[in-house]
Structures are given as structure tokens and as C-alpha cells.
Scaffold this active site. Structure first.
Site: not given
Ligand code: GLC
Length: 723
Positions: A265
Site C-alpha cells: 500500500d
Molecule cells: C491508499 C489506500 C489504498 C489505495 C492506495 C492507492 O492509502 O489504503 O486502498 O489503493 O492508497 O491510492
């Protein structure tokens, strides 16, 4: 490209080029002119040369934009390896569907699959290859803002929805179907269970609970063929998911057999430092690659330290080759080596994105997602001859898309006022707003409502109060909305509360003051049309909750499939203090899992249970039949639910578990027989030694319209002892 060509490509790559494939940058890096000295590239210590090796980009879309970025990148990439474009297409791309917690209330995996296919089509013609969806985290805590992205508290339903989303996004063949995009199951694992419902907080789950409740939906999405999995921000059993070899190597790779791409993430690799398990980014990078993370999202750990770690013999280059192989395979599965521009097409983008056809599908899904929670004396549906007061929180008339609606434009959505105008003339509507700062509802404000027949009050949350980073310690309505309802009650007119919100709320302050409550969630682009169609009975509400509504935030985490405890509170011992209970509130939810009303009524005949001993397995199989009749005056749809209870297990068993459901539409007086079949697999559970099996014994079979109004039939089932 065939496998040998791909292997040849990998063998031709330098170590820098390999590492570049393992790095994902935000779109901002491709918007600025190439500047090594300022802005994001500088912060990431990123030279123009290294930029040419990067493997993927997130959070940018548009056919023209991405074609240009891809073209420029390919011109610089020595081996011509195309970029992957990824983004959060969570419940629609530009045509926004209801939030997932709303769509889940439709109890219709086919509709979920259809919504994902439409989102994929709009995203693919806009140049995207991957969506960071579906989020399949099981949730039990309404304080957590991201419950809006989930499909709720039940593992059986969540598995069906995980499969449906993946099928919808990925279609039949990613390489040839240019309207499909790759799915990404997230967030692995257990992110939906943060201690105290506080965002990004620690997760403490026994592995047994993790396996019975939380893992099934991730595994279902992977079994359905999801091409990616995303690591969770949280620690689990004391180890951040992004560094957790037990989770990633043992469970995800070995046990689940996942061979796709594991992406971190956002910045999760770097967050190992504040988590306190890495002293620096180099150490974090080592932990991540050892756990099997193939792509780091928006950190420079791999970019700046992997090469060094190899030179120092800290990690083997084979770990890099494994990761790069999976990234190249994903690009190959998408057909990007043959066509780096894949579905990106400006003309199709103009014709397909936000089309009338898609908006109609979004409206239909919104209508199926809404849940009628209360309808005293059937004041709904409204009559077109009634004069209506519509009261909306100031500035929120079009705040109906939810927190993850990225390309969705609020100004393109349909407000409830516009929705009402599809049924009645503007002369029949008195439109009022309430301001957050409003100290009190003044007499002259109320006087405007003197001659209306009925009041529709929009209450709930703004989209800011929901989604990532939006945990709330108090899940009541905003005080000015509670005050409004109390004041409206003094007018002695029927009140319909329409809820726009992203989580179960504590509605106890208004539950006695309003006559009807329609839970609309954040319904998406066609919000107003869908709500108005339900209010006027053009569509009969049929949604059923997939997450319990508490009476008080103090009950949370609250879920229907709870354990009985050694001192359960029952209808018979209410006076006893020394039970598993509170002094100040009942244990039951205000509205239970599976609950939802209709404008009509459904009668259930006594269930018929047939046990058959399979001659082959010598184990019992169960068939349950029940007749459902529409005993009301309007056509309607019912979701018939089947639950079980294992009365005695080797570990404590939930007091009920959803195992089947069927959605049936019936005309007035029409009946139908609903039949369910269960076998041993439906009764198995995880034991203390993590083995999965079930013992012979007594089981309750329960059938009804929600998780509380159930007819119970107890049977003895025989299963063979597992070897
Ligand atoms: C965010 C979220 C994740 C998302 C990623 C990209 O912090 O936790 O669900 O897909 O970043 O935006």
C-alpha cells in the site's frame, strides 16, 4: 510474448532495470517537466535515467494523457518495457455506483459484477490497466471510516462479492478483452479490524478467527483469478503486513497458491520505520523483499537500496528475479508487449465514459442498495399529490458520491431535489437547508413548512466524514441534524429521514421522532433519481443490511455472528446482572444484519427439512424448503436467508452463520418455494490446531427475512471423523 521471450527479456535486463520494475510512482512524477532537482523526483533521489526504468504509475488517467506518457516512456526504455497504469476505481470510474457497503445490501453478486464490468470499461478506455479493488476486508467496527469500501461483516457474503468484483473487472481474458482491467484484492490482511476502530491501528486477531472470518474473502478473490494483492498498512501479530512473511510467504503464496503481483500500500514499506521494525529505509526494503512484496508503492527503498543489499550479500538476486518475473508476467497477461496502449482510446472514452446506459445501470444498482429501516403506518410510498418539504444539510445536496469516487464529479450527480422534480412540480416542494453552524431552528424557518403534507429530511454524514482516515469515536448524527428532527417533530407532520452516510450510525436520538427511515448510503451519480423512485414507490425497497447498526458506539465491534459466551443474556434472564451485558443498553443491534423492510409483506411457511445420508460418504446432507408468499398489496422482493448454528464444537461456535440466501420477486398473493442444500463443507470450521473439520452433533437450521426473525429447526447431523 511467449514464456521463452519473457525469460529472454528478463535475462537481458540490468539490475537497475529489474529494480525499476519493482517501483511504482504517483502520476505527479509524470506531470512535471523532468526535474531532477526539485519536486517529487528530487525527494525520491530519482535521476532521469532511473525514471526510464520505472515499472508502473498510479493515480493518473485519460486516454490522451496516458498514451503520451507511455510513448515518451517507451522512447527512453532501453528494452521497451511498457508502464502499467493503476488507480483506485472502487465503485465506478466516472459513472459512480453506490459505495460498496451500499451495493452489498442488494444481495446480488450479479449486479456487483455488472457494476465492476462497467467501471472496468470506463477505466480501460481511459488508459488504465489495473484497479486497486475490490477491498474485501471484513468489518465489524462502525467507527472505522473504511467500512464504506467493504461489503460488511459476513464471510460468506464477502466471498461471493469478492468473486463477483474480480469477474467484473477482469472479464474473460485480460489479454484480448480491452474493456477489462486487472483486479487487486486488498488489504491483505485483517485491515478491517483495527483496535478501537482507529485508522491504521494495530490488529490483534487469533489466527483461528483470521482464518474463519477474515481470510475467506481474500482467498475467494484470489481463487477467482485476481492478478494482484495489496498489503495492508496494519501490523498483525506484531508484524506489519508488508513485512509479514507468515502472511505473505506461508499463507498467500504457499497456502493460497497466489502467483500474481503483491504490491505494497502507499508508502507502507517506509512505514516499517515508524512501526518500529526497521531502523531505516534500507532495512525496510530488505524486510519487504524477504516477505515477497513485488512492487513498492511510492517509497524509494527498493529504488535506492536493493542493489546495495545484493552487493552486500544481504539478499539474493533470485528474489529480485522472482518479483520482476511476476511484474513482467502481469504486463504480458494484459497484452502490453503487443499493444502498450491497450484499451486507451479518446474516441471510445468520449462515447463510453459516463454514458446514459451506464448511468441507468448505476441508478438501478442504487435502487437495489437502499434499505428501508422504518416505515410506521406505511407513510411511504409518497403520493404525487402531497406537498413536500425537502430539508438538506447546507452545501451537501450533491455530496452523494462517497469518499472513493476519484473521477466522479459531484456536479454531474443528481440531487434529491432534482430527483423529486422527476415526480412532482417544483410548486409542490419547499426546499430548505440547515447550516452546520445553525444555532437553533427559528420560528420563521419552521413557518415555511406550515402547509406541507410531509417532510423529507436528509441526514447522515458528509463524504469527508467517511472513508480512509475518517475513523469516528462518536457515530451519532451531527447535533444540528438531531436538533432539526426534534424541532420538526413539533410540527406534528410525518417525517421521512433519508440517510446519506458511509457507515452504520447510532440513530437512537431520532428513531422515535421520525416515521420512516430510508438508508441510501452514498448512492452515487444517480442518487436523487434512485431515492425519489423509492420514495414514490416506482421501485419497492428490497435492500438488506450487511453490517449491524448499533444502539450505541459502546457496543462496537458489533456483529451478528458472535459467540454465545458462558453467561449469555437471553429473554429469560433479563433481570440478572451477572451476565454478558451492559448496564445501560441492550445487547441487540438497533437494526440487525440482514434487516430491511419492503412496502409489501412476506409470509414464510414452516420450513421442511430433509436429511439424506450420502451412500458414498456416509455423511448427512441437508435440504431445507420454505414457501414464501407476498401477502401485501404491492409487488416486492424478499431476500430469504438461511443460517446455521453448531450447538457444540471443539472451539466456541457463532450463535449463527449465514450459509445461503435467495432473492425472490413476487407479485401480490404470489408464492414460491425456496430450497437450499447444505453439505459437510458448509459446517466445517477452524480448530485450535488450525485444522478444518466438523464433528457430528446437533445443529440449528434457521430461516427468515433477517438474522433475528428466524424459524429454528434443530437436527442431528452425522459426519465422518476427519483423518
Ligand atoms: C491508499 C489506500 C489504498 C489505495 C492506495 C492507492 O492509502 O489504503 O486502498 O489503493 O492508497 O491510492
Amino acid at each position: 510474448m511467449n514464456s521463452n521471450q519473457l525469460k529472454q527479456l528478463l535475462s537481458n535486463m540490468t539490475i537497475e532495470e529489474k529494480i525499476g520494475q519493482m517501483v511504482q510512482l504517483a502520476g505527479e512524477f509524470y506531470k512535471e517537466e523532468d526535474s531532477e532537482n526539485t519536486g517529487p523526483m528530487h525527494e525520491m533521489n530519482l535521476s532521469a535515467g532511473k525514471m526510464a526504468t520505472i515499472g508502473s504509475v498510479l493515480g493518473i488517467s485519460g486516454a490522451q494523457t496516458l498514451i503520451a506518457i507511455q510513448k515518451e516512456h517507451l522512447a527512453k526504455s532501453r528494452l521497451g518495457i511498457p508502464l502499467l497504469f493503476m488507480a483506485d476505481v472502487i465503485h465506478g470510474y466516472r459513472t459512480i455506483f453506490p459505495i460498496s457497503l451500499g451495493m452489498a445490501c442488494a444481495w446480488d453478486p450479479n449486479l456487483i459484477e455488472e457494476s465492476a464490468a462497467i467501471a472496468a470499461k470506463e477505466a480501460a478506455v481511459s488508459g488504465l490497466h489495473v484497479t486497486f479493488a475490490p477491498m474485501v476486508d471484513l468489518v465489524r467496527d462502525a467507527r472505522w471510516g473504511r467500512v464504506m469500501e467493504s461489503t460488511g461483516e459476513d464471510p460468506y457474503l464477502n466471498q461471493l462479492y469478492a468473486r463477483a468484483f474480480v469477474k467484473g473487472y477482469q472479464g474473460k481474458n485480460l489479454a484480448t478483452d480491452k474493456f477489462s482491467i486487472a483486479a487487486c484484492i486488498k488489504h491483505f490482511a485483517g485491515y478491517g479490524a483495527p483496535v478501537a476502530g482507529r485508522e491504521y491501528n494495530t490488529v490483534e486477531l487469533s489466527e483461528r478467527t483470521l482464518r474463519d472470518m477474515y481470510l475467506p474473502a481474500y482467498q475467494a478473490g484470489i481463487d477467482e483469478g485476481s492478478k494482484l494483492v495489496m498489503t495492508a498498512f496494519n501490523s498483525l501479530d506484531g508484524v506489519p503486513a508488508t513485512a509479514n512473511k507468515r502472511l505473505m510467504r506461508d499463507i498467500l503464496r504457499k497456502e493460497f497458491g497466489f502467483e500474481g503481483v503483491l504490491i505494497s500500500d502507499w508508502a507502507a514499506v517506509g512505514e516499517m520505520i515508524p512501526h518500529g521494525i526497521a531502523e531505516n529505509l534500507k532495512e525496510a526494503g530488505k524486510l519487504a523483499i524477504e516477505a515477497g512484496v513485488d512492487i513498492e508503492m511510492m517509497t524509494g527503498a527498493y529504488l535506492n537500496y536493493l542493489n546495495e543489499l545484493i552487493d552486500e550479500g544481504e539478499i539474493a538476486e533470485t528474489l529480485i528475479d522472482e518479483a520482476v518475473w511476476r511484474v513482467l508476467t502481469l504486463k504480458n497477461d494484459l497484452g502490453l508487449f503487443e499493444d502498450p496502449y491497450r484499451g486507451a482510446n479518446s474516441a471510445e472514452e468520449k462515447a463510453i465514459v459516463f454514458s446514459q446506459e451506464h448511468r441507468e445501470k448505476a441508478r438501478g444498482m442504487a435502487e437495489e442498495s437502499m434499505v428501508l429501516l422504518k416505515n410506521k403506518e406505511q407513510i411511504l410510498p409518497l403520493s404525487i399529490h402531497q406537498k413536500v418539504a425537502l430539508i438538506v444539510p447546507e452545501g451537501q445536496a450533491k455530496d452523494v458520491l462517497g469518499a472513493w469516487s476519484w473521477k466522479g464529479q459531484q456536479n454531474e450527480s443528481v440531487s434529491l431535489y432534482e430527483g423529486l422534480l422527476q415526480h412532482i412540480p417544483k410548486e409542490s416542494i419547499v426546499l430548505k437547508t440547515i447550516a452546520d453552524a445553525q444555532k437553533e431552528i427559528k420560528a420563521d424557518w419552521l413557518a415555511d413548512l406550515a402547509d406541507v403534507d410531509i417532510i423529507v429530511a436528509v441526514v447522515g454524514e458528509s463524504s469527508y466524514m467517511s472513508g480512509e482516515g475518517a475513523s469516528r469515536s462518536n457515530i451519532k448524527l451531527p447535533s444540528e441534524q438531531i436538533q432539526l428532527i426534534k424541532k420538526l417533530r413539533t410540527l406534528d407532520k410525518p417525517i421521512v429521514a433519508t440517510l446519506f452516510n458511509g457507515r452504520p450510525l447510532d440513530l437512537t436520538d431520532i428513531i422515535q421522532d421520525v416515521d420512516s427511515i430510508l438508508e441510501a448510503w452514498f448512492p452515487g451519480t444517480e442518487a436523487g433519481s434512485a431515492v425519489a423512485n423509492l420514495l414514490y414507490g416506482k421501485k419497492n425497497p428490497s435492500g438488506k443490511l450487511t453490517m449491524s447498526f448499533p444502539r450505541a458506539v459502546g457496543q462496537v465491534p458489533l456483529y451478528y455472528n458472535q459467540d454465545n459466551t458462558g453467561r449469555p443474556l437471553t429473554a429469560l434472564n433479563q433481570e440478572d446482572k451477572f451476565l454478558s451485558r451492559y448496564l445501560d443498553v441492550d445487547n441487540s443491534p438497533l437494526f440487525p444484519f440482514g434487516y430491511g423492510l419492503s412496502y409489501t409483506y412476506f409470509k414464510y411457511s414452516p420450513m421442511e427439512v430433509t436429511l439424506t445420508r450420502s451412500p458414498k460418504s456416509q455423511e448427512d446432507e441437508v435440504r431445507i424448503e420454505v414457501m414464501i408468499t407476498n401477502s401485501g398489496k404491492l409487488a416486492g422482493t424478499e431476500v430469504v436467508q438461511l443460517y446455521i448454528r453448531d450447538k457444540v464444537g471443539k472451539v466456541v461456535r457463532p450463535i449463527k452463520e449465514l450459509k445461503r440466501f435467495k432473492k425472490v420477486s413476487l407479485e401480490p398473493s404470489e408464492s414460491t418455494i425456496v430450497a437450499f442444500n447444505l453439505n459437510k463443507l458448509d459446517f466445517e470450521y477452524t480448530h485450535q490446531d488450525l485444522s478444518v473439520s466438523v464433528e457430528s452433533g446437533e445443529f440449528d437450521l434457521m430461516i427468515g427475512p433477517n438474522s433475528e426473525e428466524l424459524e429454528i429447526n434443530t437436527v442431528y447431523l452425522t459426519f465422518k471423523k476427519s483423518e
